[in-house]
Design a protein around this motif. Structure first.
Motif, PDB file in Angstrom:
ATOM      1  N   MET A   1     -25.034 -66.848  24.133  1.00 20.34           N
ATOM      2  CA  MET A   1     -24.310 -65.616  24.429  1.00 20.34           C
ATOM      3  C   MET A   1     -23.949 -64.980  23.101  1.00 20.34           C
ATOM      4  SD  MET A   1     -20.745 -65.137  26.558  1.00 20.34           S
ATOM      5  CE  MET A   1     -21.455 -65.769  28.066  1.00 20.34           C
ATOM      6  N   ALA A   2     -24.597 -63.862  22.745  1.00 27.07           N
ATOM      7  CA  ALA A   2     -24.392 -63.300  21.417  1.00 27.07           C
ATOM      8  C   ALA A   2     -24.520 -61.791  21.437  1.00 27.07           C
ATOM      9  CB  ALA A   2     -25.403 -63.893  20.428  1.00 27.07           C
ATOM     10  N   ILE A   3     -23.904 -61.165  20.454  1.00 24.74           N
ATOM     11  CA  ILE A   3     -23.974 -59.724  20.231  1.00 24.74           C
ATOM     12  C   ILE A   3     -24.167 -59.508  18.737  1.00 24.74           C
ATOM     13  CG2 ILE A   3     -22.598 -59.037  22.237  1.00 24.74           C
ATOM     14  CD1 ILE A   3     -20.145 -59.007  20.445  1.00 24.74           C
ATOM     15  N   PRO A   4     -24.632 -58.336  18.311  1.00 22.04           N
ATOM     16  CA  PRO A   4     -24.785 -58.100  16.874  1.00 22.04           C
ATOM     17  C   PRO A   4     -23.447 -58.218  16.153  1.00 22.04           C
ATOM     18  CG  PRO A   4     -25.087 -56.065  18.135  1.00 22.04           C
ATOM     19  CD  PRO A   4     -25.099 -57.188  19.117  1.00 22.04           C
ATOM     20  N   VAL A   5     -23.476 -58.795  14.951  1.00 24.67           N
ATOM     21  CA  VAL A   5     -22.254 -59.062  14.204  1.00 24.67           C
ATOM     22  C   VAL A   5     -22.522 -58.877  12.712  1.00 24.67           C
ATOM     23  CG1 VAL A   5     -22.812 -61.536  14.226  1.00 24.67           C
ATOM     24  CG2 VAL A   5     -20.491 -60.802  13.657  1.00 24.67           C
ATOM     25  N   VAL A   6     -21.563 -58.297  12.021  1.00 30.47           N
ATOM     26  CA  VAL A   6     -21.586 -58.217  10.558  1.00 30.47           C
ATOM     27  C   VAL A   6     -20.175 -58.469  10.051  1.00 30.47           C
ATOM     28  CG1 VAL A   6     -23.557 -56.637  10.407  1.00 30.47           C
ATOM     29  CG2 VAL A   6     -21.217 -55.722  10.528  1.00 30.47           C
ATOM     30  N   GLY A   7     -20.095 -58.853   8.785  1.00 29.24           N
ATOM     31  CA  GLY A   7     -18.805 -59.071   8.164  1.00 29.24           C
ATOM     32  C   GLY A   7     -18.492 -57.971   7.160  1.00 29.24           C
ATOM     33  N   ILE A   8     -17.212 -57.689   6.999  1.00 28.95           N
ATOM     34  CA  ILE A   8     -16.762 -56.745   5.973  1.00 28.95           C
ATOM     35  C   ILE A   8     -15.717 -57.451   5.112  1.00 28.95           C
ATOM     36  CG2 ILE A   8     -17.274 -54.674   7.300  1.00 28.95           C
ATOM     37  CD1 ILE A   8     -14.349 -54.523   8.098  1.00 28.95           C
ATOM     38  N   SER A   9     -15.526 -56.964   3.901  1.00 29.22           N
ATOM     39  CA  SER A   9     -14.598 -57.601   2.977  1.00 29.22           C
ATOM     40  C   SER A   9     -13.153 -57.372   3.403  1.00 29.22           C
ATOM     41  CB  SER A   9     -14.817 -57.056   1.566  1.00 29.22           C
ATOM     42  OG  SER A   9     -14.414 -55.697   1.501  1.00 29.22           O
ATOM     43  N   LYS A  10     -12.265 -58.127   2.797  1.00 25.62           N
ATOM     44  CA  LYS A  10     -10.836 -57.992   3.101  1.00 25.62           C
ATOM     45  C   LYS A  10     -10.342 -56.584   2.794  1.00 25.62           C
ATOM     46  CE  LYS A  10      -6.292 -59.839   1.888  1.00 25.62           C
ATOM     47  NZ  LYS A  10      -5.539 -60.830   1.069  1.00 25.62           N
ATOM     48  N   SER A  11     -10.672 -56.054   1.621  1.00 26.38           N
ATOM     49  CA  SER A  11     -10.155 -54.744   1.224  1.00 26.38           C
ATOM     50  C   SER A  11     -10.725 -53.633   2.098  1.00 26.38           C
ATOM     51  CB  SER A  11     -10.461 -54.466  -0.249  1.00 26.38           C
ATOM     52  OG  SER A  11     -11.852 -54.500  -0.490  1.00 26.38           O
ATOM     53  N   GLN A  12     -12.003 -53.702   2.447  1.00 29.31           N
ATOM     54  CA  GLN A  12     -12.587 -52.673   3.305  1.00 29.31           C
ATOM     55  C   GLN A  12     -12.046 -52.780   4.723  1.00 29.31           C
ATOM     56  OE1 GLN A  12     -16.911 -52.775   2.782  1.00 29.31           O
ATOM     57  NE2 GLN A  12     -16.689 -51.138   1.256  1.00 29.31           N
ATOM     58  N   GLY A  13     -11.759 -54.003   5.158  1.00 30.16           N
ATOM     59  CA  GLY A  13     -11.135 -54.165   6.465  1.00 30.16           C
ATOM     60  C   GLY A  13      -9.754 -53.539   6.503  1.00 30.16           C
ATOM     61  N   GLU A  14      -9.001 -53.704   5.430  1.00 30.54           N
ATOM     62  CA  GLU A  14      -7.662 -53.106   5.374  1.00 30.54           C
ATOM     63  C   GLU A  14      -7.748 -51.582   5.341  1.00 30.54           C
ATOM     64  OE1 GLU A  14      -6.079 -54.991   1.928  1.00 30.54           O
ATOM     65  OE2 GLU A  14      -5.455 -56.811   3.006  1.00 30.54           O
ATOM     66  N   GLN A  15      -8.763 -51.048   4.633  1.00 33.53           N
ATOM     67  CA  GLN A  15      -8.959 -49.595   4.631  1.00 33.53           C
ATOM     68  C   GLN A  15      -9.241 -49.089   6.037  1.00 33.53           C
ATOM     69  OE1 GLN A  15     -12.176 -49.422   1.651  1.00 33.53           O
ATOM     70  NE2 GLN A  15     -10.872 -48.031   0.485  1.00 33.53           N
ATOM     71  N   LEU A  16     -10.086 -49.820   6.760  1.00 30.28           N
ATOM     72  CA  LEU A  16     -10.433 -49.420   8.119  1.00 30.28           C
ATOM     73  C   LEU A  16      -9.212 -49.472   9.032  1.00 30.28           C
ATOM     74  CD1 LEU A  16     -12.385 -48.694  10.380  1.00 30.28           C
ATOM     75  CD2 LEU A  16     -13.063 -51.115  10.500  1.00 30.28           C
TER      76      LEU A  16
ATOM     77  N   GLY B   1     -16.967 -39.386  11.228  1.00 31.22           N
ATOM     78  CA  GLY B   1     -16.007 -38.643  10.423  1.00 31.22           C
ATOM     79  C   GLY B   1     -15.696 -39.289   9.081  1.00 31.22           C
ATOM     80  N   TRP B   2     -16.442 -40.317   8.726  1.00 32.89           N
ATOM     81  CA  TRP B   2     -16.198 -41.010   7.455  1.00 32.89           C
ATOM     82  C   TRP B   2     -17.545 -41.241   6.767  1.00 32.89           C
ATOM     83  CZ3 TRP B   2     -13.021 -46.221   7.123  1.00 32.89           C
ATOM     84  CH2 TRP B   2     -12.466 -46.334   5.850  1.00 32.89           C
ATOM     85  N   PRO B   3     -18.288 -40.171   6.493  1.00 34.16           N
ATOM     86  CA  PRO B   3     -19.661 -40.299   6.016  1.00 34.16           C
ATOM     87  C   PRO B   3     -19.783 -40.836   4.593  1.00 34.16           C
ATOM     88  CG  PRO B   3     -18.987 -38.009   5.953  1.00 34.16           C
ATOM     89  CD  PRO B   3     -17.890 -38.760   6.641  1.00 34.16           C
ATOM     90  N   ASP B   4     -18.751 -40.676   3.778  1.00 35.49           N
ATOM     91  CA  ASP B   4     -18.848 -41.085   2.386  1.00 35.49           C
ATOM     92  C   ASP B   4     -18.528 -42.566   2.167  1.00 35.49           C
ATOM     93  OD1 ASP B   4     -19.446 -38.470   1.731  1.00 35.49           O
ATOM     94  OD2 ASP B   4     -17.332 -37.941   1.371  1.00 35.49           O
ATOM     95  N   GLN B   5     -18.053 -43.239   3.177  1.00 30.20           N
ATOM     96  CA  GLN B   5     -17.687 -44.642   3.022  1.00 30.20           C
ATOM     97  C   GLN B   5     -18.933 -45.511   2.884  1.00 30.20           C
ATOM     98  OE1 GLN B   5     -14.937 -46.134   2.470  1.00 30.20           O
ATOM     99  NE2 GLN B   5     -15.541 -48.261   2.737  1.00 30.20           N
ATOM    100  N   GLN B   6     -19.008 -46.267   1.800  1.00 28.52           N
ATOM    101  CA  GLN B   6     -20.110 -47.197   1.568  1.00 28.52           C
ATOM    102  C   GLN B   6     -19.637 -48.613   1.897  1.00 28.52           C
ATOM    103  OE1 GLN B   6     -23.257 -46.136   0.596  1.00 28.52           O
ATOM    104  NE2 GLN B   6     -22.344 -44.102   0.898  1.00 28.52           N
ATOM    105  N   TRP B   7     -20.304 -49.219   2.839  1.00 28.11           N
ATOM    106  CA  TRP B   7     -19.877 -50.536   3.309  1.00 28.11           C
ATOM    107  C   TRP B   7     -20.677 -51.650   2.646  1.00 28.11           C
ATOM    108  CZ3 TRP B   7     -15.600 -50.640   6.215  1.00 28.11           C
ATOM    109  CH2 TRP B   7     -15.238 -49.471   6.875  1.00 28.11           C
ATOM    110  N   SER B   8     -19.954 -52.669   2.220  1.00 26.70           N
ATOM    111  CA  SER B   8     -20.584 -53.901   1.751  1.00 26.70           C
ATOM    112  C   SER B   8     -20.539 -54.893   2.917  1.00 26.70           C
ATOM    113  CB  SER B   8     -19.828 -54.458   0.537  1.00 26.70           C
ATOM    114  OG  SER B   8     -20.376 -55.682   0.132  1.00 26.70           O
ATOM    115  N   LEU B   9     -21.701 -55.181   3.500  1.00 26.61           N
ATOM    116  CA  LEU B   9     -21.758 -55.953   4.741  1.00 26.61           C
ATOM    117  C   LEU B   9     -22.279 -57.366   4.513  1.00 26.61           C
ATOM    118  CD1 LEU B   9     -23.212 -53.236   7.155  1.00 26.61           C
ATOM    119  CD2 LEU B   9     -20.806 -53.803   6.709  1.00 26.61           C
ATOM    120  N   GLN B  10     -21.714 -58.297   5.233  1.00 25.08           N
ATOM    121  CA  GLN B  10     -22.146 -59.684   5.193  1.00 25.08           C
ATOM    122  C   GLN B  10     -22.924 -60.018   6.461  1.00 25.08           C
ATOM    123  OE1 GLN B  10     -19.041 -62.665   5.536  1.00 25.08           O
ATOM    124  NE2 GLN B  10     -20.254 -64.151   4.385  1.00 25.08           N
ATOM    125  N   GLY B  11     -24.037 -60.706   6.283  1.00 24.38           N
ATOM    126  CA  GLY B  11     -24.791 -61.178   7.430  1.00 24.38           C
ATOM    127  C   GLY B  11     -24.443 -62.623   7.754  1.00 24.38           C
TER     128      GLY B  11
END
Length: 454
Positions: free
Chosen positions: A190-205, A102-112
């Motif tokens: 013991m691991a699962i897939p992980v990515v990082g998001i910025s502070k501002s995008q995290g607050e939006q989410l 439901g949020w198709p227009d959101q462009q994410w800046s992801l950290q590996g």
């Protein structure tokens, strides 16, 4: 390269390849061997041989260069030891994606994250505080995507705790909008897939979660590759020839290189000066042990240096009163021989003082470290008083010359200065030097695997 038989076989082959230069060294007139001045022809020969043999970390060519150094040290009377070590390399993922229903227009800046695994996950996003074990006691994340904040524990521990709680994937919200390199520290059991998001995008989410309720997402990481590598450092020891003061001086250089880069020959230059200094020092009476170390995998985040300080027992580390790391010593016209501290005590440090007294120009830090290893800093962090001897490139200066056009004069000067400086410290006629320490950080450990290091 993984077993003793392979080492012996390769040693025999490389020894055969090196028999001519080693015979030249060992059969040369004894008076020439014992001269107090560096030999330009020997230095050029070392550079040429190392440049021809060496290659990237964890390869046959890197190993061959190390064996050349080992055999040369043996010919000078040093006891030698092979120091194998393992480390991991990581290829970044080709795909990292996050999509929220439901949020198709959101462009994410992801950290590996270095050493993060591949994987796909779909599920509801659940806020889980800092991602500690206590945080997961308050929420159910089984089969869901955990959203945690940076801080408190390392990235690796955040991934472990999320995996232990049954999460399908992990989102780490940064405390800033600018990403810096981040790592899980090592491949995790013991691991699962992980990515990082910025502070501002995290607050939006989080705002969307509060306003619209549960948010379902799909997360994907593909194309990452972690490999376990084996490389080698080589240690030469020359025990004291007189009553031993229970002290040691260390000379260090590196023998791996990535050919085709402007700094490719720096490893050969430093190792050549180290070998020539080792030859001259071997003839000196000394009441202090001499250690000569050629580090492998320097171009892989200086893994050889990190493994070496872990290899040393604390009591052995404390015996080293001075370490000289040789790097960037190539033919750079008009550049002085510089000495700079690995960390900590600056010009007051013993190896800095003696290098200055013998003609090196002191500089508290280097503006340009491009192409130089971090070996001096790693040794200093382990508490060893360490100095880097180098000739940094001036702005616009040409890179070091290829071996066939090498100017040996700067290398001879560096070898002579090093022999004079170390010779004073190991001379039985001089009083014992007090034991000093450099910076205070855990030996050999990377500082880039935790939250607070960034």
């Amino acid at each position: 390269m993984q077993n003793v038989r392979g080492y012996v076989w390769r040693n025999a082959i490389v020894s055969g390849l090196l028999c001519l230069p080693l015979l030249f060294v060992t059969q040369t007139d004894a008076n020439a061997i014992q001269t107090a001045a560096g030999d330009g022809e020997l230095l050029a020969g070392h550079v040429e041989k190392l440049s021809a043999l060496s290659g990237p970390p964890a390869t046959e060519t890197e190993f061959a260069a190390g064996v050349y150094i080992e055999n040369t040290l043996r010919s000078y009377g040093y006891e030698t030891e092979l120091l194998p070590f393992t480390y991991y390399t990581y290829r970044k993922p080709e795909v990292q994606s996050l999509n929220i229903e439901g949020w198709p227009d959101q462009q994410w800046s992801l950290q590996g994250f270095t050493y993060a695994p591949n994987g796909k996950a779909e599920g509801a996003i659940v806020a889980c505080g800092l991602g500690t074990a206590q945080d997961y006691q308050r929420v159910d994340v089984r089969g869901k995507i955990a959203l945690v904040e940076r801080g408190g524990i390392t990235y690796g521990e955040k991934v472990r705790q999320a995996a232990a709680a049954g999460a399908a994937a992990l989102l780490i919200q940064n405390d800033r909008d600018v990403f810096v390199p981040a790592t899980l520290g090592a491949p995790l059991d013991m691991a699962i897939p992980v990515v990082g998001i910025s502070k501002s995008q995290g607050e939006q989410l989080r705002k969307r979660m509060r306003s619209n309720g549960e948010q379902k997402a799909s997360l994907r990481v593909e194309g990452a590759l972690t490999l376990r590598q084996t490389s080698y450092s080589f240690l030469g020891k020359k025990p004291a020839t007189t009553s031993n003061r229970n002290q040691a001086v260390l000379l260090g250089a590196r023998h791996d290189m990535v050919k085709g880069t402007p700094e490719a020959y720096d490893a050969g230059y430093g190792a050549a000066v180290m070998l020539e200094a080792a030859r001259l020092l071997a003839e000196h009476p000394h009441d202090t042990d001499i250690y000569v170390v050629s580090f492998g995998a320097s171009t892989a985040q200086d893994q050889g240096a990190r493994a070496f300080v872990d290899y040393l027992e604390p009591k052995d580390r404390q015996r080293i009163i001075a370490a000289f790391v040789l790097d960037g010593l190539g033919s750079r016209k008009g550049n002085d021989l510089l000495v700079t501290p690995g960390e900590g005590s600056g010009s007051k440090l013993l190896p800095i003082r003696v290098a200055q007294e013998n003609g090196a120009q002191y500089t508290p830090s280097l503006e340009q470290r491009t192409g130089l290893s971090q070996t001096d800093k790693i040794l200093a962090h382990s508490g060893i008083p360490t100095a880097l001897l180098t000739r940094t490139a001036a702005s616009g200066a040409t890179p070091p010359a290829a071996p066939r056009t090498i100017d040996t004069e700067p290398l001879v000067k560096a070898a002579n200065l090093l022999v004079q400086a170390v010779g004073e410290m190991i001379d039985p006629k001089t009083p014992a030097y007090p034991v000093e320490t450099s910076a205070a950080q855990p030996a050999g450990k990377s500082t880039d695997d935790g939250e607070e290091s960034q």
